[in-house]
Design a protein around this motif. Structure first.
Motif, PDB file in Angstrom:
ATOM      1  N   GLU A   1     -19.428 -48.442  71.345  1.00  0.00           N
ATOM      2  CA  GLU A   1     -19.761 -48.572  72.759  1.00  0.00           C
ATOM      3  C   GLU A   1     -21.245 -48.337  73.006  1.00  0.00           C
ATOM      4  N   GLN A   2     -21.829 -47.425  72.269  1.00  0.00           N
ATOM      5  CA  GLN A   2     -23.265 -47.179  72.424  1.00  0.00           C
ATOM      6  C   GLN A   2     -24.082 -48.351  71.904  1.00  0.00           C
ATOM      7  N   VAL A   3     -23.645 -48.944  70.797  1.00  0.00           N
ATOM      8  CA  VAL A   3     -24.308 -50.147  70.280  1.00  0.00           C
ATOM      9  C   VAL A   3     -24.205 -51.271  71.309  1.00  0.00           C
ATOM     10  N   GLY A   4     -23.051 -51.353  71.964  1.00  0.00           N
ATOM     11  CA  GLY A   4     -22.839 -52.376  72.981  1.00  0.00           C
ATOM     12  C   GLY A   4     -23.773 -52.260  74.169  1.00  0.00           C
ATOM     13  N   LEU A   5     -24.361 -51.083  74.360  1.00  0.00           N
ATOM     14  CA  LEU A   5     -25.343 -50.890  75.423  1.00  0.00           C
ATOM     15  C   LEU A   5     -26.724 -51.393  75.019  1.00  0.00           C
ATOM     16  N   GLY A   6     -26.845 -51.875  73.784  1.00  0.00           N
ATOM     17  CA  GLY A   6     -28.112 -52.410  73.316  1.00  0.00           C
ATOM     18  C   GLY A   6     -28.972 -51.431  72.549  1.00  0.00           C
ATOM     19  N   LEU A   7     -28.414 -50.277  72.180  1.00  0.00           N
ATOM     20  CA  LEU A   7     -29.189 -49.267  71.467  1.00  0.00           C
ATOM     21  C   LEU A   7     -29.305 -49.612  69.987  1.00  0.00           C
ATOM     22  N   PRO A   8     -30.425 -49.251  69.352  1.00  0.00           N
ATOM     23  CA  PRO A   8     -30.506 -49.359  67.889  1.00  0.00           C
ATOM     24  C   PRO A   8     -29.407 -48.510  67.257  1.00  0.00           C
ATOM     25  N   LEU A   9     -28.990 -48.865  66.047  1.00  0.00           N
ATOM     26  CA  LEU A   9     -27.839 -48.208  65.443  1.00  0.00           C
ATOM     27  C   LEU A   9     -28.032 -46.703  65.297  1.00  0.00           C
ATOM     28  N   ASP A  10     -29.209 -46.248  64.863  1.00  0.00           N
ATOM     29  CA  ASP A  10     -29.406 -44.811  64.693  1.00  0.00           C
ATOM     30  C   ASP A  10     -29.322 -44.077  66.022  1.00  0.00           C
ATOM     31  N   GLU A  11     -29.889 -44.658  67.083  1.00  0.00           N
ATOM     32  CA  GLU A  11     -29.825 -44.006  68.387  1.00  0.00           C
ATOM     33  C   GLU A  11     -28.401 -44.037  68.944  1.00  0.00           C
ATOM     34  N   ALA A  12     -27.670 -45.111  68.661  1.00  0.00           N
ATOM     35  CA  ALA A  12     -26.272 -45.178  69.091  1.00  0.00           C
ATOM     36  C   ALA A  12     -25.453 -44.067  68.457  1.00  0.00           C
ATOM     37  N   VAL A  13     -25.692 -43.796  67.162  1.00  0.00           N
ATOM     38  CA  VAL A  13     -24.992 -42.706  66.479  1.00  0.00           C
ATOM     39  C   VAL A  13     -25.363 -41.371  67.118  1.00  0.00           C
ATOM     40  N   CYS A  14     -26.638 -41.171  67.396  1.00  0.00           N
ATOM     41  CA  CYS A  14     -27.092 -39.920  68.017  1.00  0.00           C
ATOM     42  C   CYS A  14     -26.419 -39.693  69.361  1.00  0.00           C
ATOM     43  N   ARG A  15     -26.409 -40.705  70.203  1.00  0.00           N
ATOM     44  CA  ARG A  15     -25.823 -40.545  71.533  1.00  0.00           C
ATOM     45  C   ARG A  15     -24.319 -40.367  71.470  1.00  0.00           C
ATOM     46  N   ALA A  16     -23.681 -41.010  70.494  1.00  0.00           N
ATOM     47  CA  ALA A  16     -22.244 -40.829  70.331  1.00  0.00           C
ATOM     48  C   ALA A  16     -21.921 -39.377  69.996  1.00  0.00           C
ATOM     49  N   VAL A  17     -22.697 -38.786  69.090  1.00  0.00           N
ATOM     50  CA  VAL A  17     -22.451 -37.396  68.698  1.00  0.00           C
ATOM     51  C   VAL A  17     -22.723 -36.449  69.863  1.00  0.00           C
ATOM     52  N   ARG A  18     -23.774 -36.697  70.608  1.00  0.00           N
ATOM     53  CA  ARG A  18     -24.056 -35.851  71.773  1.00  0.00           C
ATOM     54  C   ARG A  18     -22.903 -35.895  72.757  1.00  0.00           C
ATOM     55  N   LYS A  19     -22.342 -37.069  72.953  1.00  0.00           N
ATOM     56  CA  LYS A  19     -21.207 -37.220  73.871  1.00  0.00           C
ATOM     57  C   LYS A  19     -19.980 -36.475  73.353  1.00  0.00           C
ATOM     58  N   LEU A  20     -19.703 -36.618  72.068  1.00  0.00           N
ATOM     59  CA  LEU A  20     -18.546 -35.948  71.475  1.00  0.00           C
ATOM     60  C   LEU A  20     -18.716 -34.437  71.466  1.00  0.00           C
ATOM     61  N   ARG A  21     -19.929 -33.974  71.249  1.00  0.00           N
ATOM     62  CA  ARG A  21     -20.170 -32.535  71.184  1.00  0.00           C
ATOM     63  C   ARG A  21     -20.029 -31.836  72.531  1.00  0.00           C
ATOM     64  N   GLU A  22     -20.070 -32.574  73.597  1.00  0.00           N
ATOM     65  CA  GLU A  22     -19.853 -31.957  74.909  1.00  0.00           C
ATOM     66  C   GLU A  22     -18.471 -31.327  74.982  1.00  0.00           C
ATOM     67  N   ARG A  23     -17.514 -31.925  74.291  1.00  0.00           N
ATOM     68  CA  ARG A  23     -16.142 -31.408  74.313  1.00  0.00           C
ATOM     69  C   ARG A  23     -15.727 -30.788  72.973  1.00  0.00           C
ATOM     70  N   TYR A  24     -16.368 -31.196  71.882  1.00  0.00           N
ATOM     71  CA  TYR A  24     -16.001 -30.708  70.553  1.00  0.00           C
ATOM     72  C   TYR A  24     -17.263 -30.230  69.822  1.00  0.00           C
ATOM     73  N   PRO A  25     -17.879 -29.161  70.299  1.00  0.00           N
ATOM     74  CA  PRO A  25     -19.192 -28.748  69.780  1.00  0.00           C
ATOM     75  C   PRO A  25     -19.187 -28.239  68.351  1.00  0.00           C
ATOM     76  N   LEU A  26     -18.044 -27.770  67.838  1.00  0.00           N
ATOM     77  CA  LEU A  26     -18.002 -27.165  66.514  1.00  0.00           C
ATOM     78  C   LEU A  26     -17.423 -28.095  65.448  1.00  0.00           C
ATOM     79  N   SER A  27     -17.140 -29.324  65.821  1.00  0.00           N
ATOM     80  CA  SER A  27     -16.568 -30.259  64.862  1.00  0.00           C
ATOM     81  C   SER A  27     -17.647 -30.809  63.933  1.00  0.00           C
ATOM     82  N   SER A  28     -17.195 -31.426  62.854  1.00  0.00           N
ATOM     83  CA  SER A  28     -18.116 -32.025  61.883  1.00  0.00           C
ATOM     84  C   SER A  28     -18.184 -33.533  62.106  1.00  0.00           C
ATOM     85  N   PHE A  29     -19.414 -34.042  62.187  1.00  0.00           N
ATOM     86  CA  PHE A  29     -19.634 -35.462  62.443  1.00  0.00           C
ATOM     87  C   PHE A  29     -20.397 -36.140  61.301  1.00  0.00           C
ATOM     88  N   ASN A  30     -20.334 -35.574  60.105  1.00  0.00           N
ATOM     89  CA  ASN A  30     -20.963 -36.235  58.962  1.00  0.00           C
ATOM     90  C   ASN A  30     -20.384 -37.640  58.824  1.00  0.00           C
TER      91      ASN A  30
END
Length: 289
Positions: free
Chosen positions: A164-193
């Protein structure tokens, strides 16, 4: 809880055994004795046939992806040595140890591949009560995007957020970053490797919410008499790839589990950092999350 490996070159097509050697490839495969809930790989390469040759269908693309997934352990699957000698300019490899009692079905095997991307993940996206994100119907991700991954696991949800972040036109690395930030709002201690691969680049993220190795993983490794191999479980390391003349041609990145000594050029990727590599030039860079 899984093991990950990926590489990208300057267009030179190399196999897994070319990149890390036959011994290390065998040791990586042997991790399937523990991570025995299936495995998979996605290889990016030029087609064997000539580009744009018409044979009654669409033109042959200049780049193609070879995707293989199995619910069988890598140790017992004869396709592993076959693919380990298959050359490509980029690839990601995944050995699965299922988390949170998620079903062992082909749909949940990784890599997931859709929208021109392939994806592998090592982690369990759950809250402190052990509730997995797959049961969180209020999490803001489009259900159809999750279904497009072919999976129904926490990793599939993670991939869907990236898409979904890629679909907004973001470069792939930035899309991954924003996805993790979004997920961490609710799951801050999970692993996203994770590793995400396109036809142009490989993005590797190390982003663990906790230090140390999960006790469940320690217990599993100890049950196989290999407890010492779980000590650096969350680590991700990378090493430049050189050709026969010693010239740099790319980079390989892997989670722990087989020897990665500094004397051979392996360096640790810092937590909350990404490695971004082109599979056309072999050049790579590191940035923070």
């Amino acid at each position: 809880m899984c093991r990950l490996l990926g590489y990208a070159t300057n267009g030179l097509e190399l196999s897994l055994t070319d990149v890390i050697g036959e011994d290390e490839s065998a040791r990586f495969r042997d991790l399937g004795r523990i991570h025995n809930d299936g495995w998979g790989a996605c290889l990016v390469s030029a087609p064997n046939d000539s580009p744009f040759r018409r044979d009654g269908g669409e033109p042959v693309p200049e780049t193609m992806e070879r995707l293989y997934r199995s619910i069988e352990s890598s140790v017992h699957d004869s396709m592993f040595p076959a693919l380990a000698t298959q050359r490509s300019r980029g690839a990601i490899w995944h050995l699965r140890l299922a988390s949170s009692h998620l079903p062992l079905v082909l749909g949940n095997q990784q890599p997931f591949a859709t929208h021109g991307l392939s994806f592998i993940h090592n982690g369990d996206i759950s809250n402190d009560e052990g509730r997995n994100i797959v049961d969180d119907r209020d999490f803001p991700v489009t259900r159809s995007t999750v279904l497009s991954t072919g999976g129904e696991s926490d990793s599939a949800v993670f991939f869907a957020v990236v898409i979904e972040q890629v679909g907004l036109g973001l470069p792939l690395d930035e899309a991954v970053c924003r996805a993790v930030r979004k997920l961490r709002e609710r799951y801050p201690l999970s692993s996203f490797n994770c590793m995400v691969q396109s036809r142009d680049e490989l993005v590797v993220l190390r982003a663990a919410g906790r230090e140390g190795t999960p006790q469940r993983v320690v217990d599993v490794y100890e049950s196989y008499g290999r407890g010492d191999e779980a000590a650096d479980y969350r680590a991700v390391r990378y090493r430049p790839i050189a050709d026969s003349a010693g010239a740099p041609v790319g980079v390989v990145v892997a989670s722990s589990g087989f020897p990665q000594p500094a004397s051979l050029g392996w360096r640790e990727l810092g937590n909350n950092h990404l490695l971004i590599a082109s599979n056309h030039t072999g050049q790579f860079r590191i940035r923070s999350l």
